[in-house]
Enzyme design. Structure first.
Site, short mmCIF file in Angstrom:
data_model
loop_
_atom_site.label_atom_id
_atom_site.label_comp_id
_atom_site.label_asym_id
_atom_site.label_seq_id
_atom_site.Cartn_x
_atom_site.Cartn_y
_atom_site.Cartn_z
N ASP A 1 -37.64 1.24 23.19
CA ASP A 1 -38.61 0.69 23.97
C ASP A 1 -37.99 -0.06 25.10
O ASP A 1 -37.52 -1.27 25.12
CB ASP A 1 -39.79 -0.15 23.17
CG ASP A 1 -40.96 -0.58 24.04
OD1 ASP A 1 -41.04 -0.10 25.47
OD2 ASP A 1 -41.88 -1.12 23.51
N HIS B 1 -16.57 9.10 24.51
CA HIS B 1 -16.43 8.90 23.36
C HIS B 1 -15.14 7.90 22.92
O HIS B 1 -14.82 7.72 21.68
CB HIS B 1 -16.04 10.46 22.70
CG HIS B 1 -16.48 10.69 21.38
ND1 HIS B 1 -16.66 9.81 20.43
CD2 HIS B 1 -17.56 12.07 20.86
CE1 HIS B 1 -17.37 10.40 19.44
NE2 HIS B 1 -17.48 11.73 19.49
#
Length: 443
Positions: free
Chosen positions: A387, A159
């Protein structure tokens, strides 16, 4: 059902990072983020079983494309130096693990929730709290192949490097490089723009992230997924808007689910005779707040909190849903309008920018008179269509976030519904699951 690790290594950028980029300074907003990893697991199916040599090629192909991606995302191959508030871009590398599951993806997906949730951590490369120390990678990846030829890609990103929007920019860059049809023009769309530290530097006098440490994990917490279909959310919206003429806006699906869950939590506190403040923090993406709007490849942490609270008093009437929807809406509007002015001003008012973070910190730090919750939405992010060469994911998940009273919301498979991944203590979770309003709209 076992998952066996075959290889664990560090992947370095394909091109060494120039010495001029060695010290990557974090921004004001990065400094406000906790020392923890953001987890995400994407699951892909194939129509036939891949032979072992093809699975080996998958591992190698993803490793090569990851190495190329790290050349652009060079901070992810470095290490965070928490006491100096910068990333040492030393090309030490991202953790890359290759694993093999001795079962089919469909077997895992068809498991009952209790069994499935117990296995989620096995698809991640590390514990999400293994972050912030000098030896902790800023990016860890675990690629698991199934007997059927399916693939799970589990990722943990620090983070301190970025939020989910930045995470998606990285994933899209990597996936585009991995597709045989990917080209340089496509990749360029997902090249990171590292501009936050220049525009919003961490003030010298500002406290380091040690003042914003994550809260300790609680062992008696459990995670559940509450699923709300699009038609049920439409029904809920119509109900809310018909009951209160003061609601002039069209509540979003996320706002409605936050309100539904928050009302249930307030009702639980009232029923238990508690007299506390119920405090909710909604994570707000500031990319759309900045004027002009920030580009999608704006990398780093660029979020704040919209905070709202309700005083819970025994004997009061139950707080109605339209009131909570309006409270959440007003809180978000106040935050975004205030930030829009502050972010566009050449002189940064860091006291104002810090206020939502300070309010959130105060609510969770040793305050027994407050029940604090955080809601974050990952709806409409691009990982749903990512993808790598095998089409879109058939499922995506997180795992136990280790921080109780946290809710992560994601789009459902159809796209118009919401899956709320809720982490609560066991007692409150049982009461939440019995709430009649939730049961009325949940699948």
């Amino acid at each position: 059902m076992e998952i066996n690790v075959n290889v664990s290594k560090l992947v370095k950028p394909s091109t060494p990072t120039p010495s001029t980029l060695r010290n990557f300074h974090i921004s004001f907003f990065d400094d406000k983020s906790g020392n923890e990893n953001v987890p995400l697991i994407l699951y892909y199916s194939t129509s036939h079983k891949e032979p072992n040599d093809v699975q080996t090629n998958i591992f190698n192909h993803l490793e090569i494309s990851l190495s190329k991606t790290l050349t652009e995302f060079y901070p992810l191959a470095g290490r965070y130096t928490r006491h100096s508030s910068f990333i040492d871009c030393n090309d030490q590398g991202a953790l890359y693990i290759q694993a093999k599951a001795n079962f089919q993806l469909s077997e895992f997906l068809h498991l009952k929730w209790e069994l499935k949730s117990d296995m989620l951590q096995a698809f991640l490369p590390c514990d999400i709290r293994k972050a912030g120390e000098v030896d902790d990678p800023l990016l860890s990846v675990k690629v698991t192949t199934f007997d059927c030829g399916g693939v799970a890609i589990g990722m943990c990103i620090s983070h301190k490097f970025g939020d989910m929007a930045a995470f998606c920019t990285f994933i899209n860059n990597w996936a585009t490089r991995s597709r045989k049809t990917g080209n340089e023009l496509e990749v360029a769309k997902y090249s990171p723009l590292f501009a936050l530290a220049d525009r919003f530097p961490k003030p010298d006098q500002q406290l380091t992230d040690e003042a914003f440490e994550r809260s300790p994990s609680v062992n008696n917490s459990v995670m559940r997924v509450f699923s709300f279909k699009g038609y049920a959310i439409t029904k809920l919206r119509e109900k809310v808007m018909s009951e209160d003429n003061n609601i002039k806006h069209r509540p979003s699906k996320v706002q409605l689910i936050v309100a539904l869950l928050w009302k249930a939590l307030v009702d639980i506190d009232k029923a238990n005779g508690e007299s506390k403040v119920s405090f909710v923090s909604q994570v707000v993406n500031l990319r759309n707040v900045l004027v002009p709007k920030a580009p999608e490849n704006f990398c780093g942490n660029f979020v704040t909190f919209a905070n709202a609270q309700i005083k819970v008093s025994e004997g009061d009437n139950m707080v109605d849903l339209p009131l909570i929807v309006k409270l959440l809406h007003d809180s978000t509007n106040k935050t975004t309008s205030g930030y829009a002015r502050a972010l566009s001003h050449p002189e940064k008012d860091y006291d104002f920018l810090s206020k939502p973070f300070s309010e959130r910190l105060k609510s969770i730090t040793g305050n027994s008179d407050v029940n604090a919750y955080v809601f974050t939405s990952w709806c409409k992010f691009s990982f749903y269509t990512t993808d790598f060469g095998w089409g879109k994911p058939v499922w995506r998940s997180i795992t136990d976030m280790k921080t109780p009273q946290t809710v992560v919301m994601m789009d459902d498979e159809e796209g118009d519904g919401v899956e709320a991944w809720v982490l609560m203590d066991k007692k409150r979770m049982c009461e939440l699951e019995r709430d009649l309003n939730i049961k009325a709209y949940m699948v």
